[in-house]
Design an enzyme around this catalytic site. Structure first.
Site, PDB file in Angstrom:
ATOM      1  CE  LYS A  76     -28.802  14.598  36.321  1.00 14.24           C
ATOM      2  NZ  LYS A  76     -29.339  13.447  35.542  1.00 14.24           N
ATOM      3  CB  SER A 152     -32.816  14.084  34.948  1.00 16.96           C
ATOM      4  OG  SER A 152     -31.873  13.039  35.075  1.00 16.96           O
ATOM      5  CB  SER A 176     -31.412  11.187  32.483  1.00 17.29           C
ATOM      6  OG  SER A 176     -32.746  11.137  32.922  1.00 17.29           O
TER       7      SER A 176
END
Length: 477
Positions: A76, A152, A176
């Site tokens: 990520k 996220s 997230s």
């Protein structure tokens, strides 16, 4: 013999077994993943930083004999530094930031044999439950491209749901990991606070509320990945309780007759969509059919304390990040550097005192004790993962001008998840339900502090009873 065109029929452990057997090479797997990025990413915007050559060079240099040797892996674009590769945190203020070191987690991924080859999208600083940013644009949900993939870690979830990789790195500061897992029909485990190290430069994220792990198709991948990267690192300020045995050993082990509580009212008071209520009740019925004791219950917490404490910690952490970056660049941060809601938060937090921050820490610790006392009576708490199905793009974006509307929508995405970031307890989203519109609706299962083992045992039992691995969005076919 394995066939590379069956790449998407395997989880990460399955691909690693192919490599160990000599049926495919790490190069074969990497090129299969790269081809899928080239083919599918334009429609998704999941992979925002490509590092294909770095992956090829890692293979050429020789991969360690880890449990995931040769498996393609996406980091990520948040938290996990990778030496020589950009880490933007989804922000224009960090657009040209290139890491000069590996975080401990990145190093452990490499030692596990994973082949890093790119980064997935994050909203700016992971600050909302969608994956949309001015810097990188919007990530689209493979199940419905007009809708959010969650956040996220929406880039990671979209990449896995679309078949680019079988699992990917993700982070979770308010939901997230679990929220995008819910939106994209995946398994997502948020581990216990401090289970996965944050060092070497950071002791904890968001005062311990933010943790790192993965989204995956299979339960066993999540367990084996956690085995590969968990455990304290030198200098960590504290540690999670050590597991009795490897988490992978829990997958397939009988969970026993569990005491399971079911709650369908959001901890923060947000309105809950009937589809999300139906998903949780359906999961409760499934657990009953598997022999568990299931009862309605209600964990009541101080909503104002949760909102105030979490908001203070997140705001203070955001401002510290901006000030540190400004010092690196030798200039002040301005409103043009940061997305509107984050700028508002960073400005408002200036009024917060050190005493306010100390009170916020005490607040989340108090909430943690309340959750632990509730879980003395139950082994697991079941809730919807979100209080809403996946929302259309734009509704949760940090650029949305209607701030009250954004806050209302955001509260529905984190209404069940955020509490367990504050408390530090492990919690997972399991893909057991799809609504009449064909959108996945995750179900959250939370466990006792340090007890991912029970959750993995239960998750594997649910996976066996209602398999989801081959349930795929049309965009990945």
């Amino acid at each position: 013999m394995a066939r590379i065109d069956e790449y998407e029929q395997q989880d990460a452990l399955g691909l690693a077994a192919w490599v160990r057997a000599g049926e495919v090479s790490p190069c074969d797997l990497l090129e299969a993943a790269v081809a899928r990025v080239e083919e599918r990413n334009a429609a998704l915007n999941a992979v925002v930083i490509r590092a294909f050559e770095e992956g090829r060079k890692a293979i050429d240099a020789g991969l360690p004999e880890g449990p995931f040797r040769g498996v393609p892996w996406l980091l990520k674009d948040l938290h996990a530094a990778w030496k020589g590769v950009r880490l933007t945190s989804g922000s224009r203020f960090f657009a040209d930031n290139v890491s000069d070191y590996d975080t401990e987690l990145t190093a452990r991924y490499k030692r596990a044999g994973l082949v890093l080859f790119g980064r997935t999208a994050s909203p700016e600083f992971g600050g909302t439950s969608t994956t949309e940013s001015i810097l990188h644009g919007a990530t689209r949900n493979p199940w419905k491209p007009t809708h959010s993939a969650g956040g996220s870690s929406g880039g990671a979830a979209a990449a896995v749901a679309a078949g680019i990789v079988p699992a990917a790195h993700a982070t979770d500061g308010g939901g997230s990991i679990r929220i995008p897992a819910s939106c994209c029909g995946l398994f997502g485990m948020k581990p216990t606070r401090a289970r996965v190290p944050s060092g070497p430069k950071l002791g904890e994220g968001w005062s311990g509320m933010s943790v790192q792990h993965a989204v995956s198709r299979s339960v066993r991948d999540s367990a084996a990945l956690l085995d590969a990267v968990s455990g304290p690192a030198i200098g960590d300020p504290y540690d999670a309780p050590p597991p009795a045995r490897p988490f992978l050993a829990e997958v397939g082990a009988h969970p026993g007759r569990l005491r399971i509580a079911v709650q369908v009212s959001a901890f923060n008071g947000a309105e809950v969509d009937p589809d999300c209520v139906a998903a949780a009740r359906d999961a409760a019925d499934l657990c009953r059919s598997l022999g568990h004791d299931v009862a309605e219950a209600e964990l009541l917490v101080d909503r104002e304390l949760l909102a105030r404490s979490s908001g203070t910690i997140i705001g203070a952490s955001l401002r510290a990040t901006l000030l540190e970056r400004a010092a690196e660049l030798g200039r002040d941060v301005t409103a043009d550097d940061v997305e509107p809601l984050n700028w508002l938060i960073a400005e408002q937090i200036k009024q917060t005192t050190a005493a306010d921050y100390a009170a916020a820490l005490r607040g989340i610790h108090r909430l943690g004790r309340e959750v632990s006392r509730f879980l003395e009576r139950y082994d697991v708490l079941v809730t919807p993962t979100m209080a809403t199905p996946p929302l259309p793009l734009g509704r949760l974006a940090l650029t949305r001008s209607d701030f009250p509307g954004l806050v209302t929508d955001l509260s529905r995405t984190i209404g069940f998840t955020q509490l367990f970031n504050a408390s530090g307890h492990p919690a997972m989203s399991v893909p057991l339900y799809w609504n009449s519109a064909g959108l996945p609706i995750g179900v959250q299962f939370a466990g006792r502090f340090g007890d991912e083992a029970t959750l993995f045992r239960l998750a594997a039992q649910l996976e066996s009873a209602r398999p989801w691995f081959l349930r795929r969005p049309a965009s990945s076919n």
